[in-house]
Design an enzyme around this catalytic site. Structure first.
Site, PDB file in Angstrom:
ATOM      1  N   ARG A 101      50.055  40.210  44.583  1.00 62.23           N
ATOM      2  CA  ARG A 101      50.516  39.336  43.517  1.00 62.23           C
ATOM      3  C   ARG A 101      50.585  37.916  44.073  1.00 62.23           C
ATOM      4  NH1 ARG A 101      49.034  42.494  40.363  1.00 62.23           N
ATOM      5  NH2 ARG A 101      50.207  43.535  38.722  1.00 62.23           N
ATOM      6  N   GLU A 114      48.401  32.259  36.745  1.00 61.13           N
ATOM      7  CA  GLU A 114      47.053  32.714  36.382  1.00 61.13           C
ATOM      8  C   GLU A 114      46.782  32.412  34.920  1.00 61.13           C
ATOM      9  OE1 GLU A 114      46.592  36.824  37.550  1.00 61.13           O
ATOM     10  OE2 GLU A 114      47.148  36.378  39.611  1.00 61.13           O
ATOM     11  N   HIS A 116      41.473  37.525  39.692  1.00 58.02           N
ATOM     12  CA  HIS A 116      42.265  38.765  39.528  1.00 58.02           C
ATOM     13  C   HIS A 116      41.313  39.909  39.151  1.00 58.02           C
ATOM     14  CE1 HIS A 116      46.580  40.260  38.810  1.00 58.02           C
ATOM     15  NE2 HIS A 116      45.800  41.282  39.117  1.00 58.02           N
TER      16      HIS A 116
HETATM   17  C1  GLV Z   1      46.478  44.639  38.805  1.00 57.78           C
HETATM   18  O1  GLV Z   1      46.775  43.643  39.361  1.00 57.78           O
HETATM   19  C2  GLV Z   1      47.364  45.714  38.540  1.00 57.78           C
HETATM   20  O2  GLV Z   1      48.570  45.594  38.818  1.00 57.78           O
HETATM   21  O3  GLV Z   1      46.914  46.727  38.023  1.00 57.78           O
END
Ligand code: GLV
Length: 369
Positions: free
Chosen positions: A266, A295, A317
Site C-alpha cells: 500500500r 491514487e 496499481h
Molecule cells: C490490491 O491492491 C488488493 O488489495 O487486492
C-alpha cells in the site's frame, strides 16, 4: 431459489456478476469506469440493498453503514486489502465484510519480482535507448549497466501470503533471503525454503550455499540488495505495529546506496517525499512502485521528477491485474469470483449462517458468541 436479493456493485467486476443474475438477484452495476461519487454510494445503500460490492476505490465508513441500517447485510470487496473499509465502524454496525485473499497472491508476487528485475536490469531505460535510436554500438559497459538479481540478498518485509509467495520466487533465483514481519513469523515456511536451498546445492542445481532467515527490521534494511514490501497498511492506533510510513527518511537512509526498494503493498507504507529525496540524493539506487499515497499518482508528485526517472519505475496499481486473477468467476481462481462467493455466503446463509465460519469474511470478531 433464494429470495430476491438487491445488490449494488460500485464497479463492473465482469462475468462473475452473472452468477448473481442467474440466481435471481436484482443487481445494479455502476457503469462508468471511474469510481462512483460517495453520495451515490450512500444513496444506493439507503435505497434498501442487501449487499454492496466494492473495490479499493470506495470509502466505506460509518456514513455508509448508517445508510444501510436495518437492511445492508454484507459488503463484499474485490481486493485482498481493505484499508478503505473502516473495520471498527463495520463492527459497530455489525455488518460483515469480505475480501479476496489468496487468489491474487501469486500474481502479485510475480509482478513484484518482475518489477525488481525491470528496475535492477534497467529494462525501461534500455528499451528507450533502442526505441529512440540511441543504440549506436555494443560496448562492454556503455552507456550503462544494470545489476543482477540472481545470487543477491533480498529482504521480504511482511511474511504474509504474498511475502511468502515472493520468497518462493526469489528462491528460484538463488537469492539469499532476509525476512522481517512486525507481527507474525512463519518459521516452518522459512525452514522448508532452507531445505529446498540445501537440496538444490546437494544436487548441483546451484553452485554456492544460500540461506534464508528472520532478522530485525534494521538488519533487513542494512544488509539487503533488494527490499520488497508486503505488509498491510496499518495506521497509528490501528495496530501495535503500525506500518504507515515504515519507509521514511530515517529508514531509507539505513539502506545501502546500491539497494533497490519495491513496493506492491500500500502506498502510505512509504513516505513518498522522503523516497523522492532518497532517489535524488542517491541514498538508494532505485525504487519501483505499484501503489501510492494518493491514487492515481498526482501530476505534481515528486516521484515524477525527470532527474530520477531512470531509477524510479512507476506502475498503476497493477500487480494483481492479470486476466484470470482479476476476473475468473471461479472463486478459487479469480478475485471477482471470490468476491461474489463471499457475498452469496452471507446473503444465502451458507455455513449454517455462522459468519465466523465463512472463509472470506474479514471482521469475524464482531460475530463471535
Ligand atoms: C490490491 O491492491 C488488493 O488489495 O487486492
Amino acid at each position: 431459489m433464494p429470495r430476491k436479493f438487491h445488490v449494488f456493485a460500485t464497479s463492473d467486476i465482469g462475468e462473475a456478476l452473472d452468477v448473481l443474475r442467474q440466481r435471481g438477484y436484482e443487481l445494479e452495476v455502476y457503469a462508468k469506469s471511474e469510481a462512483p461519487p460517495q453520495a451515490l454510494i450512500i444513496e444506493k445503500v439507503k435505497s434498501g440493498i442487501d449487499g454492496l460490492i466494492t473495490t479499493l476505490r470506495d470509502q466505506i465508513d460509518a456514513e455508509v453503514f448508517e445508510a444501510g441500517k436495518g437492511h445492508l447485510k454484507v459488503v463484499a470487496q474485490m481486493a485482498v486489502g481493505f484499508d478503505n473499509i473502516n473495520r471498527a465502524d463495520a463492527n459497530r454496525y455489525k455488518i460483515p465484510f469480505t475480501h479476496t485473499a489468496d487468489v491474487l497472491t501469486e500474481a502479485t508476487a510475480e509482478f513484484a519480482f518482475f518489477m525488481m528485475g525491470a528496475l535492477a536490469r534497467r529494462m525501461w531505460t534500455a528499451e528507450h535507448l533502442t526505441r529512440e535510436n540511441k543504440w549506436s554500438y555494443w560496448h562492454p559497459y556503455l552507456p550503462f549497466l544494470g545489476d543482477e538479481v540472481t545470487g543477491k540478498t533480498v529482504a521480504i518485509i511482511g511474511t504474509g501470503r504474498i511475502g511468502l509467495a515472493m520468497i518462493k520466487k526469489c528462491n528460484g533465483f538463488d537469492m539469499n533471503i532476509l525476512c522481517y514481519d512486525p507481527a507474525y513469523q512463519n518459521h516452518e515456511y522459512v525452514d522448508a525454503i532452507q531445505e529446498v536451498k540445501d537440496l538444490r546445492l546437494a544436487r548441483g542445481i546451484t553452485k554456492g550455499k544460500t540461506w534464508i532467515k528472520y532478522v530485525s527490521f534494521e538488519e533487513a534494511l542494512r544488509d539487503a540488495d533488494f527490499i520488497s514490501v508486503h505488509v498491510p497498511l496499518l495506521r497509528e492506533g490501528e495496530s501495535n505495529t503500525p506500518t504507515y510510513h515504515l519507509f521514511n527518511e530515517r529508514t531509507l537512509r539505513m539502506m545501502k546506496p546500491t539497494a533497490f526498494l519495491v513496493n506492491t503493498s500500500r502506498g502510505p507504507v512509504v513516505d513518498e517525499i522522503a523516497l523522492a529525496r532518497a532517489l535524488r540524493e542517491k541514498w538508494i539506487a532505485g525504487a519501483a512502485l505499484d501503489v501510492y499515497e494518493k491514487e492515481p499518482l498526482p501530476a505534481d508528485s515528486p516521484l515524477r521528477d525527470p532527474v530520477i526517472e531512470d531509477r524510479c519505475r512507476l506502475y498503476p496499481h497493477f500487480a494483481s491485474a492479470a486476466r484470470i486473477t482479476r476476473l475468473s468467476k471461479d472463486p478459487n481462481k479469480g478475485m471477482a469470483g471470490r468476491c461474489v462467493q463471499g457475498l452469496i455466503d452471507v446473503l444465502e446463509g451458507n455455513y449454517g449462517s455462522d459468519i465466523t465460519k465463512m472463509p472470506y469474511v474479514v471482521n469475524k470478531e464482531a460475530f463471535g458468541k
